[in-house]
Structures are given as structure tokens and as C-alpha cells.
Scaffold this active site. Structure first.
Site, short mmCIF file in Angstrom:
data_model
loop_
_atom_site.label_atom_id
_atom_site.label_comp_id
_atom_site.label_asym_id
_atom_site.label_seq_id
_atom_site.Cartn_x
_atom_site.Cartn_y
_atom_site.Cartn_z
N LYS A 152 0.19 4.45 6.89
CA LYS A 152 -0.39 5.35 5.88
C LYS A 152 0.15 6.76 6.08
O LYS A 152 0.74 7.08 7.11
CB LYS A 152 -1.93 5.39 6.01
N SER B 166 0.80 -1.23 0.00
CA SER B 166 0.00 0.00 0.00
C SER B 166 0.83 1.28 0.00
O SER B 166 0.33 2.35 -0.31
CB SER B 166 -0.97 0.01 1.18
#
Length: 181
Positions: free
Chosen positions: A139, A102
Site C-alpha cells: 500500500k 489493489s
């Protein structure tokens, strides 16, 4: 360099950052991480930093050309302690192993080791290790119109809007990425 760390992660869970890199010691001194983890798939392991011992490795203070070779320069050999290089605040530092892709657009990929500092309080636009409803994730921390949004660095992963219903916290800011080439 990071290849040695990658192959010896079992030892670094209980000893200093790069202490005694022999394969036999890695196998005999292994201990499981203190905390079992539940992750969205972006973290596979977590362990704390221990800089109680150091190992100084040779360091040549010169630039190495990645393009055209340059004439030889005088090189001064120094020593470099990797604990000192990557750990600013030992009591607030931990390591995580990345699982998944990701964050690949900024060079964080599956199997990398991240050095995370819990003492950094400015999270805006930084890569963070966060917990959402008891699951860890890595993230980019952003805010849009006052709302926290965690963004992946891969277009295949949608942003995560943090709502009041979510149990959310930031565990720390990613300071270094160590990877095996």
C-alpha cells in the site's frame, strides 16, 4: 526482458537475479521461500535478492520512439547488468510477487514482481510492503493528522488506518516493478 524474469522466478529465489535463464535450470534448482507468508491477498511470494553473480545483457543507449519514428542514429552498444540497475543495497533487498489489483491505478498489477529495499527509511507517500497483524500488504504509506494510513491505489479498496491495537511494521519500500507484457 521482464518476461524472462517472470518465467524464471523459481531460479531467482536461490541464484542471482537473472543468472542462467534456461527453463531446465529453473526447474531443477527450485527451492521454496525461506519464510511462509500470510497476506491480505496482495502478496503471493517473497524471496531475497542474491547478486553474487551477474549477467550483462546488450544495451543500446538510444531513445526508442513510442510515437512517430525518428531517423536512425548512431547506436553505441553497451552492457547492462540488471542486478546493478534494480538493486541498490543487495543485503537489504528482496522481491515479492503481487497478488490482486489493489494497486492497479499506479500500474502494479497481479503477477508483477516488486523490488523492495528495506534500507530506505523515508516511507512517507511511498509504496511499501507492510505487515499488519502478521499479514503482508502492499500500500501507499501516508499520515493523516499524525495517524498512519495505508492507501490502496484502487477505489474499490478502502484505506487502512493503523491503530495502537494493531501489530504493524514496514518491511521496505518498493523501488521497481517488473512485469510481463
Amino acid at each position: 526482458l521482464s518476461g524472462l524474469f517472470y518465467e524464471c522466478t523459481a531460479l531467482t529465489k536461490t541464484k542471482s537475479f537473472f543468472h542462467n535463464l534456461s527453463h531446465e535450470n529453473c526447474m531443477t534448482e527450485y527451492k521454496n521461500p525461506a519464510l511462509p507468508i500470510k497476506s491480505d491477498g496482495s502478496i503471493s511470494e517473497i524471496w531475497v535478492a542474491d547478486d553474487s553473480q551477474s549477467i550483462e545483457l546488450p544495451y543500446y543507449d538510444t531513445k526508442v520512439q513510442a510515437g512517430f519514428p525518428s531517423p536512425a542514429e548512431d547506436h553505441l552498444e553497451q552492457s547492462l547488468d540488471l542486478n546493478t540497475l534494480v538493486i541498490d543495497n543487495p543485503s537489504a533487498t528482496f522481491f515479492v510477487r503481487v497478488a490482486g489489483e489493489s494497486m492497479r491505478e499506479i500500474g502494479i498489477t497481479d503477477g508483477d514482481i516488486l523490488v523492495v529495499d528495506r534500507s530506505i527509511e523515508n516511507w512517507e507517500n511511498r509504496i511499501v510492503v507492510a505487515v499488519i497483524d502478521s499479514e503482508f500488504t502492499i500500500k501507499r504509506f501516508t499520515k493523516r493528522n499524525g495517524t498512519v494510513v495505508l492507501e490502496a491505489e484502487n477505489p474499490d479498496y478502502p484505506p487502512i488506518k493503523i491503530t495502537e491495537e494493531m501489530d504493524f511494521s514496514v518491511w521496505g519500500v518498493v523501488c521497481w516493478t517488473l512485469k510481463k507484457l
